[in-house]
Each structure stands twice: as C-alpha cells, then as structure tokens.
Design an enzyme around this catalytic site. Structure first.
Site, PDB file in Angstrom:
ATOM      1  N   ASP A   1      -3.260  -4.795   7.886  1.00 56.63           N
ATOM      2  CA  ASP A   1      -2.467  -6.193   7.821  1.00 56.63           C
ATOM      3  C   ASP A   1      -2.615  -6.569   9.475  1.00 56.63           C
ATOM      4  OD1 ASP A   1      -1.317  -8.509   7.021  1.00 56.63           O
ATOM      5  OD2 ASP A   1       0.773  -7.514   7.379  1.00 56.63           O
ATOM      6  N   GLY A   2      -2.582  -7.926   9.505  1.00 55.26           N
ATOM      7  CA  GLY A   2      -2.324  -8.195  11.009  1.00 55.26           C
ATOM      8  C   GLY A   2      -3.795  -9.262  11.428  1.00 55.26           C
ATOM      9  N   ASN A   3      -4.670  -9.370  10.648  1.00 56.56           N
ATOM     10  CA  ASN A   3      -5.981 -10.068  11.053  1.00 56.56           C
ATOM     11  C   ASN A   3      -5.915 -11.281  11.631  1.00 56.56           C
ATOM     12  OD1 ASN A   3      -7.006  -7.536  10.216  1.00 56.56           O
ATOM     13  ND2 ASN A   3      -8.030  -8.482   8.384  1.00 56.56           N
TER      14      ASN A   3
ATOM     15  N   HIS B   1     -10.579 -11.042  10.279  1.00 59.65           N
ATOM     16  CA  HIS B   1     -11.001 -10.088   9.153  1.00 59.65           C
ATOM     17  C   HIS B   1     -12.395  -9.329   9.622  1.00 59.65           C
ATOM     18  CE1 HIS B   1      -8.090 -12.170   6.769  1.00 59.65           C
ATOM     19  NE2 HIS B   1      -8.411 -13.117   6.666  1.00 59.65           N
TER      20      HIS B   1
ATOM     21  N   SER C   1      -5.090  -8.665  -2.231  1.00 60.47           N
ATOM     22  CA  SER C   1      -4.052  -8.439  -3.305  1.00 60.47           C
ATOM     23  C   SER C   1      -4.189  -9.487  -4.121  1.00 60.47           C
ATOM     24  CB  SER C   1      -2.793  -8.340  -2.329  1.00 60.47           C
ATOM     25  OG  SER C   1      -2.446  -9.562  -2.257  1.00 60.47           O
ATOM     26  N   THR C   2      -3.559  -9.199  -5.330  1.00 62.74           N
ATOM     27  CA  THR C   2      -3.458 -10.371  -6.463  1.00 62.74           C
ATOM     28  C   THR C   2      -2.566 -11.378  -5.825  1.00 62.74           C
ATOM     29  OG1 THR C   2      -1.657  -8.946  -7.479  1.00 62.74           O
ATOM     30  CG2 THR C   2      -3.667  -8.655  -8.322  1.00 62.74           C
ATOM     31  N   GLU C   3      -1.941 -11.481  -5.129  1.00 65.57           N
ATOM     32  CA  GLU C   3      -1.267 -12.546  -4.310  1.00 65.57           C
ATOM     33  C   GLU C   3      -2.073 -12.908  -3.452  1.00 65.57           C
ATOM     34  OE1 GLU C   3       0.405  -9.192  -4.769  1.00 65.57           O
ATOM     35  OE2 GLU C   3       1.246 -10.311  -6.436  1.00 65.57           O
TER      36      GLU C   3
ATOM     37  N   TRP D   1      -4.781 -14.433  -3.648  1.00 62.31           N
ATOM     38  CA  TRP D   1      -5.400 -15.821  -4.229  1.00 62.31           C
ATOM     39  C   TRP D   1      -4.547 -17.177  -3.909  1.00 62.31           C
ATOM     40  CZ3 TRP D   1      -9.945 -15.271  -6.044  1.00 62.31           C
ATOM     41  CH2 TRP D   1     -10.481 -13.833  -6.669  1.00 62.31           C
TER      42      TRP D   1
ATOM     43  N   LEU E   1     -14.522  12.905   0.954  1.00 55.27           N
ATOM     44  CA  LEU E   1     -13.530  11.914   1.089  1.00 55.27           C
ATOM     45  C   LEU E   1     -13.771  10.768   0.143  1.00 55.27           C
ATOM     46  CD1 LEU E   1     -11.271  10.578   3.620  1.00 55.27           C
ATOM     47  CD2 LEU E   1     -12.874   8.881   3.010  1.00 55.27           C
TER      48      LEU E   1
ATOM     49  N   ARG F   1       6.961  -3.833   4.757  1.00 50.13           N
ATOM     50  CA  ARG F   1       7.229  -4.147   3.282  1.00 50.13           C
ATOM     51  C   ARG F   1       5.705  -3.333   2.566  1.00 50.13           C
ATOM     52  NH1 ARG F   1       7.161  -9.046   5.383  1.00 50.13           N
ATOM     53  NH2 ARG F   1       5.182 -10.132   5.433  1.00 50.13           N
TER      54      ARG F   1
ATOM     55  N   SER G   1       4.256  -5.038   0.123  1.00 49.83           N
ATOM     56  CA  SER G   1       3.469  -6.096  -0.572  1.00 49.83           C
ATOM     57  C   SER G   1       2.721  -5.890  -1.880  1.00 49.83           C
ATOM     58  CB  SER G   1       2.422  -6.663   0.539  1.00 49.83           C
ATOM     59  OG  SER G   1       3.331  -7.278   1.580  1.00 49.83           O
TER      60      SER G   1
END
Ligand code: IPE
Ligand code: IPE
Ligand code: MG
Length: 242
Positions: free
Chosen positions: A22-24, A39, A67-69, A71, A133, A196, A198
């Site tokens: 996060d934070g791009n 990004h 994430s699904t959010e 969108w 990995l 969080r 998310s």
C-alpha cells in the site's frame, strides 16, 4: 541499500509472509506524478522483496495486488491496474521461473479481465514444479468473498450428498478456500502506515503477527522485509497456550 541479511535462527523465520502493498498513490502524489506512476514504481519493490525473501529463507509470499474493493476506484485506474498486472506477470514470468518461484493466482474470477487470468494461469503452469518460494498473486482477492464462495461450494456438496453437514470441520472448510494449499500466515505486513487488513486473508491470518511499516510501497526493498522479520523473530507466539 546496504544491510546484510540478519542472522536469525531458522525456526524464527516466518514461513508465510502476507503483504499489503500500500501507498503507491501517496508516493506518486508526493512527487507530483499521476497515481499510476506509483503503481509502476511498486513493481521493483515487489521483486526486490521476493529476492530478499528467498535469501532469508521465507517459503511463501502472498502479495495483495488488487482487492475486490478496488473496483470502486476510477475506471481509468482500474483499467490501468488490470493491464499493469497482466504485463508484470508476463514480463516477470521467466525471471520468476529461473529463481525457482512457483507463481499461483489467488482470487475470484468474477469481473477479472480474462487476459489477466490467462497470464496468471500461464505463469502457474510454467512454474508449477518450482520449490524455492511460492508466490501467491492475490488479484481480485477479497477475504469475505473467499469465505462466502467456500461456503457456497460446501453447501452445494452437502446438497449433492458428497459431504455430511456434521463432517464440516476447519480442515474440511479450508479445502474450499481459493487456494487450499496455502499455509497459515505467520507474518502479516502492510506498508504506508495504515493499520488495517483491508479484507486480506482473514481466515489464514487469525494467528499471524502484524508489522505495520511506515514506508510507502515503492520505497520498500528487501531490507524493509528483513527488518520486519527481525521484529517478528522477537515476538512470542503462543497460539492460546499458557
Ligand atoms: C496500493 O497503493 C496499490 C493498490 C491498492 C492496487 P494505493 O493505490 O492504495 O496507494 P494509496 O493508498 O492511495 O497511497
Ligand atoms: C489494499 O489497499 C489493497 C491492495 C493493496 C491491493 P487499499 O489501499 O485498497 O486499502 P484501503 O482502501 O486503504 O483500506
Ligand atoms: Mg491504499
């Protein structure tokens, strides 16, 4: 950056690290650039972290890419992120394979661009036998949707008579998740200072250790990961025991 691999006992190295990259957007904004530039700058961070993970002995990484959010973002940003994810997977596939990384897609097909699914499936097929990995690329992933989809499939099997309702245990349930082979998360990381989850890997993270890193994702590199693992190695994991 110059930092040697910290000397940590093998049993104190997390096997599975989940990462909310996060934070791009904030990284780009601080430079007067469009969010998409953030990004793009985040790609190098992910692949440096993967190399650092291999070097220190991590076995599995789950990277939250969409994430699904997500969108809910502007159509332009969604479109950019879809194309970008597709291109990154294509561009990095051979490198991942050479490094012994097994790439897997974790997420929901619904709404996801078929060209993205196609790239993910090709990478998965090429790297299927790699053991160094495992990289779970979480694209169109949502924790609640994963659990709901699992419950739907489970209910269907009960209705068909394939399974009896009183045989449903945690172990049985987990076989219906997006990626049944996934280990429980040992270390849950998030960059950007937000504290969080998310909607990332709720089922798998119930006993994870959380480290929130005060750095924007494009500024992350392997040393950020190593510092978080140092902190993790000092935690006392009790799993409910006294
Ligand atoms: C994370 O960076 C990348 C994705 C969610 C795809 P953000 O785009 O959320 O960046 P911020 O949080 O706005 O800074
Ligand atoms: C989580 O970051 C999703 C990814 C990193 C892919 P977000 O930036 O979307 O999360 P919120 O909206 O701040 O909770
Ligand atoms: Mg964000």
């Amino acid at each position: 950056m110059s930092m040697k691999i910290p000397n940590i006992a093998p049993e104190k190295i997390p096997a599975h690290v989940a990462i909310v990259m996060d934070g791009n957007g904030r990284w780009a904004k601080a430079r007067g650039l469009p969010r998409t530039a953030g990004h793009e700058a985040g790609e190098a961070a992910l692949f440096d972290v993967i190399e650092g993970a291999i070097a220190i002995g991590v076995k599995e990484i789950s990277a939250y890419a969409f994430s699904t959010e997500n969108w809910r973002r502007s159509p332009d940003e969604v479109k950019f992120l879809m194309g970008f994810n597709r291109d990154v997977i294509r561009r990095r596939r051979d490198q991942m394979h050479a490094m012994g990384v097994h790439v897997r897609w974790v997420g929901r097909p619904k709404r996801l661009w078929s060209s993205v699914i196609n790239e993910l499936e090709q990478a998965e097929e090429l790297t299927a036998k790699n053991k160094v990995l495992t990289l779970n690329m979480c694209v169109n992933y949502g924790g609640r949707s994963e659990i709901v989809d699992a419950a739907t499939a489970l209910a269907r099997d009960v209705k068909r008579g394939k399974l009896s309702a009183d045989k449903i245990s945690e172990k049985v349930f987990s076989r219906y998740l997006d990626q049944p082979q996934m280990r429980d998360v040992d270390l849950f990381l998030r960059s950007s200072g937000e504290m969080r989850t998310s909607n990332f890997l709720p089922w798998q993270s119930v006993y994870a250790e959380f480290v929130f890193m005060d750095v924007l994702w494009p500024d992350v590199d392997r040393t950020t990961l190593w510092k978080a693992i140092e902190e993790y190695s000092k935690r006392d994991r009790r799993f409910g025991k006294a």
